[in-house]
Scaffold this active site. Structure first.
Site, PDB file in Angstrom:
ATOM      1  N   GLU A  92     -37.530  51.863  54.428  1.00 33.75           N
ATOM      2  CA  GLU A  92     -37.871  52.666  53.479  1.00 33.75           C
ATOM      3  C   GLU A  92     -36.711  52.844  52.351  1.00 33.75           C
ATOM      4  OE1 GLU A  92     -39.700  56.342  54.286  1.00 33.75           O
ATOM      5  OE2 GLU A  92     -41.151  55.434  55.494  1.00 33.75           O
TER       6      GLU A  92
ATOM      7  N   GLU B 292     -45.222  52.571  61.031  1.00 32.11           N
ATOM      8  CA  GLU B 292     -45.288  53.616  60.948  1.00 32.11           C
ATOM      9  C   GLU B 292     -47.001  54.308  60.224  1.00 32.11           C
ATOM     10  OE1 GLU B 292     -42.376  56.630  59.281  1.00 32.11           O
ATOM     11  OE2 GLU B 292     -40.969  55.054  59.990  1.00 32.11           O
TER      12      GLU B 292
HETATM   13  C1  GCO Z   1     -39.567  58.431  56.633  1.00 32.53           C
HETATM   14  C2  GCO Z   1     -39.486  58.068  57.880  1.00 32.53           C
HETATM   15  C3  GCO Z   1     -39.801  58.833  59.145  1.00 32.53           C
HETATM   16  C4  GCO Z   1     -40.360  60.325  58.692  1.00 32.53           C
HETATM   17  C5  GCO Z   1     -41.744  60.186  58.910  1.00 32.53           C
HETATM   18  C6  GCO Z   1     -42.775  61.353  58.579  1.00 32.53           C
HETATM   19  O1  GCO Z   1     -40.530  58.258  55.980  1.00 32.53           O
HETATM   20  O2  GCO Z   1     -38.835  59.397  56.150  1.00 32.53           O
HETATM   21  O3  GCO Z   1     -39.538  56.603  58.114  1.00 32.53           O
HETATM   22  O4  GCO Z   1     -38.377  59.001  59.326  1.00 32.53           O
HETATM   23  O5  GCO Z   1     -40.026  60.981  59.967  1.00 32.53           O
HETATM   24  O6  GCO Z   1     -42.215  59.109  57.588  1.00 32.53           O
HETATM   25  O7  GCO Z   1     -42.529  61.875  57.117  1.00 32.53           O
END
Ligand code: GCO
Length: 481
Positions: free
Chosen positions: A196, A389
């Site tokens: 990300e 995710e």
């Molecule tokens: C992000 C990450 C995760 C988070 C998840 C929940 O998007 O910040 O990849 O580390 O914990 O997305 O918010």
């Protein structure tokens, strides 16, 4: 006879009520070699923040020195211990839970500050040995590693040299990636260069120091895009290196993608804001990687406040020439977009959520996962995709342990419906290769600390006790039936 029939009906009702409603996806509809897993990130789960010669990372500094106080209501929460997963006794128990769950892959990240404590220079052999052992332990349990090289945790020493704003960061990262590939390139079949790009800066740099005025907010936002460009370049360099080293696995990059919808479909201003927001959230990373250019309107909006943001033709070519072998997608929710003069660049999405039962990351819309997968297939050259995710945290009471159980039916329903959306996309030809729930365990959620939970497994943060939730049992049932 009658009694048997009644018993069967009652039993059936019991089974149905212990499962979520809605479409039941079928694992048989996914490819045989599909990666089924759970995901985590080092800072959120490891703890042991000074063990084995680890250097300080940006997040160690943020939490211990600055504190995440403004977001955790007066408490200074850190991930110095979090869910203690650096500890082998603990992680062996967690591997056992993953094995019983029936997944074949675990996505975790390796922190740069463990491998090269000062960011550049000396390599820490203790940390290398630790991850060799972890990978071996996972494989012995029948679980393959999927390794993220960078999940928000820059070594502090490099932040002090300007961090990702410094163009040298591309070289620092390439050097770190080389160490990872040389040591783990033959054991790990799937790598992710970055998790990300840009969200890191929203959840950390940007939100920890809220801007004083609208103007400074715009400038800060636009400036963060230099970081993003450098991360995309660093990712391209690492992908290039990986391919030159002729390693046998695949390397990708993970983007958080949020399909954009108007907050109020009846409001022409919101409807109009959607396209700029889509450029700023999604196309800002997809277009350079798959088309070799930044989207026009986002670029103009950024350059207005950061005239120095002028990615060169060579840079864009490097990014385009070194595409990822797969695209990792983190999907939680679509963005409900408002025209908002108070927000950076005049559009907002964060915190907008019209659902009655609120999920932390936005409204629940599984069909938008399907739409997103089809859009990537149709507009971005049909790449291989891994959902790296997908998961949820709801503002309800479902994560409480009651009589030794956690009945998280809203999360269970969410996961079931998103897997069903992924199944539909597979049937429609999307080259989907994997799906990972965020997260295996409740853990340290960045600026929210321990106040929100995403796990399939409940963690008591005081005692480290684990309790699998209903969602864990649903996933187990789906994977093993
Ligand atoms: C992000 C990450 C995760 C988070 C998840 C929940 O998007 O910040 O990849 O580390 O914990 O997305 O918010």
């Amino acid at each position: 006879m009658k009694t048997i029939a009644v018993t069967i009906v009652l039993l059936g009702m019991l089974i149905v009520s212990s499962r979520a409603q809605g479409p039941q996806p079928d694992k048989a509809d996914f490819p045989d070699d599909f990666l089924w897993g759970v995901a985590s990130a080092a800072y959120q789960v490891e703890g042991a923040y000074q063990a084995d010669g680890k250097g300080e990372s940006k997040w160690d500094f943020f939490t211990n020195t600055i504190g995440v106080t403004q977001f955790t209501i007066g408490e200074k929460q850190t991930a110095n211990v979090t869910i203690n997963q650096y500890d082998r006794e603990q992680y062996l128990r967690d591997i056992q839970l993953m094995k019983e769950l029936g997944i074949n892959t675990y996505r975790f990240s390796i922190p740069w500050s463990r491998i090269i404590p000062q960011g550049v220079g000396e390599v820490n052999t203790k940390a290398i040995a630790h991850y060799h052992l972890l990978i071996q332990d996972l494989k012995e349990a029948g679980i393959e590693p999927l390794v993220t090289l960078y999940h928000f945790d820059l070594p502090l020493a490099l932040l002090q040299k300007g961090g990702w704003l410094n163009r040298e960061s591309v070289q620092w990262y390439k050097n770190y990636a080389k160490v990872i590939f040389e040591n783990f390139g033959n054991e790990v079949r799937h790598f992710i260069t970055f998790n990300e790009p840009y969200i890191e800066f929203f959840v950390a740099d940007f939100m920890m120091n809220p801007s004083q005025s609208k103007e400074s907010g715009n400038v800060r936002y636009a400036k963060e895009m230099d970081n993003v460009n450098h991360q995309l370049l660093a990712s391209a360099e690492a992908i290039k290196l990986y391919h030159e080293m002729n390693l046998k696995g695949k390397i990708g990059i993970t983007f958080n993608l949020s399909p954009c919808l108007p907050f109020d479909a009846g409001n022409p201003e919101d409807v109009e804001a959607v396209s700029l927001q889509d450029e700023l959230l999604n196309r800002i990373v997809l277009d350079p990687v798959f088309k070799g250019k930044y989207p026009k309107n986002a670029l103009a909006a950024i350059q207005k406040y950061n005239p120095g943001f002028q990615p060169s033709a060579e840079d864009l070519q490097l990014i385009l020439n070194n595409q990822p072998d797969f695209l990792g997608i983190n999907f939680y929710a679509p963005a409900q977009v408002k025209k908002d003069d108070g927000a950076p660049l005049g559009v907002s999405w964060m915190g907008n959520n019209t659902d009655a039962v609120k999920m932390a990351n936005g409204p629940v819309r599984p069909e938008e996962l399907y739409n997103l997968l089809m859009r990537i297939k149709n507009e971005y050259g049909d790449p291989e995709i891994i959902i790296t995710e997908n998961g949820a945290s709801f503002e309800n009471d479902e994560d409480k342990v009651v009589d030794g159980k956690v009945n998280d039916m809203t999360r269970t329903d969410y996961i079931q419906r998103h897997i069903a959306a992924a199944e539909k996309a597979v049937k429609d030809g999307v080259k989907l290769k994997g799906y990972f729930v965020w997260s295996g365990w409740d853990n340290f959620e960045w600026i929210f600390g321990y106040t929100i939970r995403f796990g399939l497994i409940h963690v008591n943060f005081e005692t480290q006790e684990r309790v699998p939730k209903s969602s864990y049992y649903w996933y187990q049932h789906f994977l093993n039936d």
